[in-house]
Each structure stands twice: as C-alpha cells, then as structure tokens.
Scaffold this motif. Structure first.
Motif, PDB file in Angstrom:
ATOM      1  N   GLY A  42      -9.761 -10.331   2.560  1.00  0.00           N
ATOM      2  CA  GLY A  42     -10.653 -10.204   1.399  1.00  0.00           C
ATOM      3  C   GLY A  42     -10.269  -9.053   0.493  1.00  0.00           C
ATOM      4  N   LEU A  43     -11.303  -8.433  -0.093  1.00  0.00           N
ATOM      5  CA  LEU A  43     -11.081  -7.342  -1.049  1.00  0.00           C
ATOM      6  C   LEU A  43     -10.909  -6.030  -0.302  1.00  0.00           C
ATOM      7  N   SER A  44      -9.948  -5.224  -0.741  1.00  0.00           N
ATOM      8  CA  SER A  44      -9.830  -3.886  -0.167  1.00  0.00           C
ATOM      9  C   SER A  44      -9.176  -2.942  -1.157  1.00  0.00           C
ATOM     10  N   GLY A  45      -9.333  -1.641  -0.883  1.00  0.00           N
ATOM     11  CA  GLY A  45      -8.652  -0.596  -1.668  1.00  0.00           C
ATOM     12  C   GLY A  45      -9.033  -0.606  -3.133  1.00  0.00           C
ATOM     13  N   GLY A  46      -8.636   0.420  -3.799  1.00  0.00           N
ATOM     14  CA  GLY A  46      -8.725   0.645  -5.245  1.00  0.00           C
ATOM     15  C   GLY A  46      -9.617  -0.312  -6.045  1.00  0.00           C
ATOM     16  N   ASP A  47     -10.898  -0.344  -5.717  1.00  0.00           N
ATOM     17  CA  ASP A  47     -11.804  -1.252  -6.416  1.00  0.00           C
ATOM     18  C   ASP A  47     -11.826  -1.008  -7.910  1.00  0.00           C
ATOM     19  N   SER A  48     -11.669   0.250  -8.305  1.00  0.00           N
ATOM     20  CA  SER A  48     -11.760   0.558  -9.726  1.00  0.00           C
ATOM     21  C   SER A  48     -10.389   0.423 -10.400  1.00  0.00           C
ATOM     22  N   SER A  49      -9.379   0.074  -9.593  1.00  0.00           N
ATOM     23  CA  SER A  49      -8.028   0.003 -10.153  1.00  0.00           C
ATOM     24  C   SER A  49      -7.916  -1.118 -11.180  1.00  0.00           C
ATOM     25  N   GLU A  50      -7.105  -0.885 -12.190  1.00  0.00           N
ATOM     26  CA  GLU A  50      -6.815  -1.937 -13.173  1.00  0.00           C
ATOM     27  C   GLU A  50      -5.862  -2.962 -12.571  1.00  0.00           C
ATOM     28  N   ARG A  66       0.813  -1.224   0.000  1.00  0.00           N
ATOM     29  CA  ARG A  66       0.000   0.000   0.000  1.00  0.00           C
ATOM     30  C   ARG A  66       0.844   1.270   0.000  1.00  0.00           C
ATOM     31  N   GLU A  67       1.943   1.195   0.750  1.00  0.00           N
ATOM     32  CA  GLU A  67       2.806   2.369   0.828  1.00  0.00           C
ATOM     33  C   GLU A  67       3.358   2.699  -0.567  1.00  0.00           C
ATOM     34  N   ALA A  68       3.722   1.661  -1.306  1.00  0.00           N
ATOM     35  CA  ALA A  68       4.324   1.890  -2.632  1.00  0.00           C
ATOM     36  C   ALA A  68       3.267   2.143  -3.710  1.00  0.00           C
ATOM     37  N   TYR A  69       2.124   1.454  -3.605  1.00  0.00           N
ATOM     38  CA  TYR A  69       1.091   1.542  -4.649  1.00  0.00           C
ATOM     39  C   TYR A  69      -0.283   1.740  -4.008  1.00  0.00           C
ATOM     40  N   PRO A  70      -0.541   2.950  -3.469  1.00  0.00           N
ATOM     41  CA  PRO A  70      -1.775   3.161  -2.700  1.00  0.00           C
ATOM     42  C   PRO A  70      -3.057   2.956  -3.509  1.00  0.00           C
ATOM     43  N   ALA A  71      -2.989   3.096  -4.829  1.00  0.00           N
ATOM     44  CA  ALA A  71      -4.229   3.015  -5.617  1.00  0.00           C
ATOM     45  C   ALA A  71      -4.562   1.591  -6.069  1.00  0.00           C
ATOM     46  N   TYR A  72      -3.655   0.659  -5.861  1.00  0.00           N
ATOM     47  CA  TYR A  72      -3.911  -0.698  -6.358  1.00  0.00           C
ATOM     48  C   TYR A  72      -4.923  -1.433  -5.483  1.00  0.00           C
ATOM     49  N   GLY A  73      -5.756  -2.232  -6.099  1.00  0.00           N
ATOM     50  CA  GLY A  73      -6.698  -3.069  -5.365  1.00  0.00           C
ATOM     51  C   GLY A  73      -5.970  -4.257  -4.740  1.00  0.00           C
ATOM     52  N   ILE A  74      -6.649  -4.861  -3.757  1.00  0.00           N
ATOM     53  CA  ILE A  74      -6.046  -6.009  -3.063  1.00  0.00           C
ATOM     54  C   ILE A  74      -7.090  -7.096  -2.871  1.00  0.00           C
TER      55      ILE A  74
END
Ligand code: IPD
Ligand code: CA
Ligand code: CA
Length: 267
Positions: free
Chosen positions: A70-78, A56-64
């Motif tokens: 489970g699922l978190s962060g950047g839902d719309s991320s490619e 997250r620190e390096a790529y805050p917009a990426y989904g996980i």
C-alpha cells in the motif's frame, strides 16, 4: 538514461532475479488468496520488498504506492513510485511465461518515468516523459495500422469483479466483429508495453488498479500513442478503466465503447 529511471531499472532487475529464481519451481510456491481469484505469493512480497529497498535508498523522501504494502513514506512528497512487483501473478502461478515487474514514477500526479520488465524474454521497456520509449535501449513506436479490421487488440477479461461483466461482454462482441482479433495475455502492464512497441494495436480493460497502468501508460504516450479512460479523458488512473492505442485507432476504439457507457458503466 535519466538517473531516476536508472534506479528504477536497477530495482526492477533486482525483483526480476527473485521472480526468475522462483519460476524454476512454481510447485513449491505458497499461494494465499486475497479475495476471489486474487492470488499473492511470497514472491510478490519479496520482489516488492527488494524494489522498495533500492528505491528508498536512492530517494528516501519519495512516496510509494505498492500493490502488496500500500501507501508508505513521504506522504507529502510531490513524487510517488507506483509499483506492481509481479503483474500477472495468476500466469506466474501456473507457469505461463507472461508476467512483468512494473515501476512508474509520478510527479504531482503526472507519470514521468516508467519501467516494465518482462523477465521471461529479458525485455526491459523504459520511458521518461519527453524522452521517448525504448525496449532494451532500442527506440519503440506504436504500430501504424489505421484500419480496425486489421487491428490486433489486447484486453483483460473480468475474473475477480463482475459488476461490469455484461457491459464488458457487449463491448467484446462489437470488438470481435470489427477487429482482426483480440488477445488476453494476462499482465496488463505488459499488454500496454506491447501496444507501445506495436505488437498490439490497441488495448482496453475495466477495473484495473493504478499499479497496473502507471508505467505502461507512459510507455504508450512516449511511443506516440494515446491513452485515456472509456471516453478518452485522462481519468483512467481514478476509474481503472483504460483504453490505449495508436492515434489512428484510439478514436475508433472509443467509438465502439461509447454506446455501452451509462450510469452503471461510467467512463
Ligand atoms: C492483474 C493482471 C491482469 C489484469 C488484472 C490485474 P496482478 O494483475 O494485470 O492482466 O487483467 O486486472 O489485476 O493481480 O496479476 O498483479
Ligand atoms: Ca497487476
Ligand atoms: Ca501484482
């Protein structure tokens, strides 16, 4: 090394430190049961939190997509990280030294970066799409064996969900008759890494989760092997049923499986 892969390796090493420390005293572990034969320890959770913090620190917009949270962060991320913080928890709990940290990155659904870290052997398997596969920076390739009766095949026995156990055992019987032998090491991501580096010639398992296969599947294809669902198509991340192997054996493994496919066991 690709900068994104570098970050994934850093995250895997961070998780590895947590796992190694805890492995010195597995009797102290607090183990909870998620469902039948599905165990989770505070180590799984701590390792996952450490991985996510680094990524997250390096790529805050990426989904996980991570096994424990489970699922978190950047839902719309490619981009989506697919994480198994400790693959082989049952082995880990029992002190069997066969488990790994698995981190993959998908871009628009296609795996592009992979790390599988075997903390016991200190082996880091890595791959970037189009850049080949490596263990500890040494290039790896799938085995060249082309005869089934000389092939060593990895698998995972059903132990949690038994919907397909009859079909599994029927396929197992055919595999046992036609191959040199089968192994059930107990950590799917590492099984796939071992196919990638030629220690096993092929692998098949039913009912896996995306985090078991994400990184390992890219390792195999970047090592010159093939991966597919039970009919060789690309849907294994959806079905959870996976076959992998060197190109000479892949088709032969599918041929053994084909007669056992039906409405109850689709590909
Ligand atoms: C498990 C391992 C095992 C496989 C299971 C997986 P976990 O993962 O990869 O080898 O047979 O299907 O769920 O639960 O230890 O992370
Ligand atoms: Ca797993
Ligand atoms: Ca796990």
């Amino acid at each position: 090394m690709h900068p994104t892969l570098n970050i994934a390796v850093k995250a895997a090493r961070r998780a590895g430190q947590i796992i190694n420390r805890a492995s010195l005293d597995v009797d102290k572990l607090k183990v909870s049961v998620k469902q039948q034969s599905d165990f989770v320890t505070e180590v799984d959770k701590a390792a996952e939190a450490a991985i996510i913090e680094v990524l997250r620190e390096a790529y805050p917009a990426y989904g996980i997509l991570a096994e424990e949270s489970g699922l978190s962060g950047g839902d719309s991320s490619e981009y989506q990280w697919i994480i198994d913080p400790l693959d082989g928890t049952t082995n880990f709990i029992h002190g069997v030294p066969q488990y790994a940290v698995s981190i993959g990155l998908a871009h628009k659904g296609v795996m592009t970066q992979a790390v599988v870290y075997d903390t016991n052997r200190n082996e880091i398997f890595t791959a970037s799409k189009g850049g080949g596969a490596f263990v500890n920076d040494k290039r790896i390739r799938v085995a060249k064996r082309d005869k089934l009766d000389q092939a060593l095949i990895g698998t995972g026995f059903p132990y949690r969900m038994f919907d397909h156990i009859d079909a599994y055992l029927d396929i197992f019987k055919d595999m046992a008759r036609k191959t040199a032998g089968m192994r059930r090491p107990g950590a799917a991501s590492l099984d796939l890494a071992w196919v990638a580096c030629g220690r096993m010639d092929g692998f098949w398992e039913l009912g896996l989760s995306p985090w078991d296969m994400a990184a390992g599947s890219l390792l195999i294809t970047e090592a010159g092997g093939l991966v597919g669902d039970l009919s060789g198509e690309a849907n294994y991340m959806q079905t959870g049923n996976i076959v992998g192997g060197n190109p000479k054996l892949f088709g032969q493994l599918l041929q053994i499986i084909a007669p056992h496919l039906n409405a109850k066991l689709p590909a």
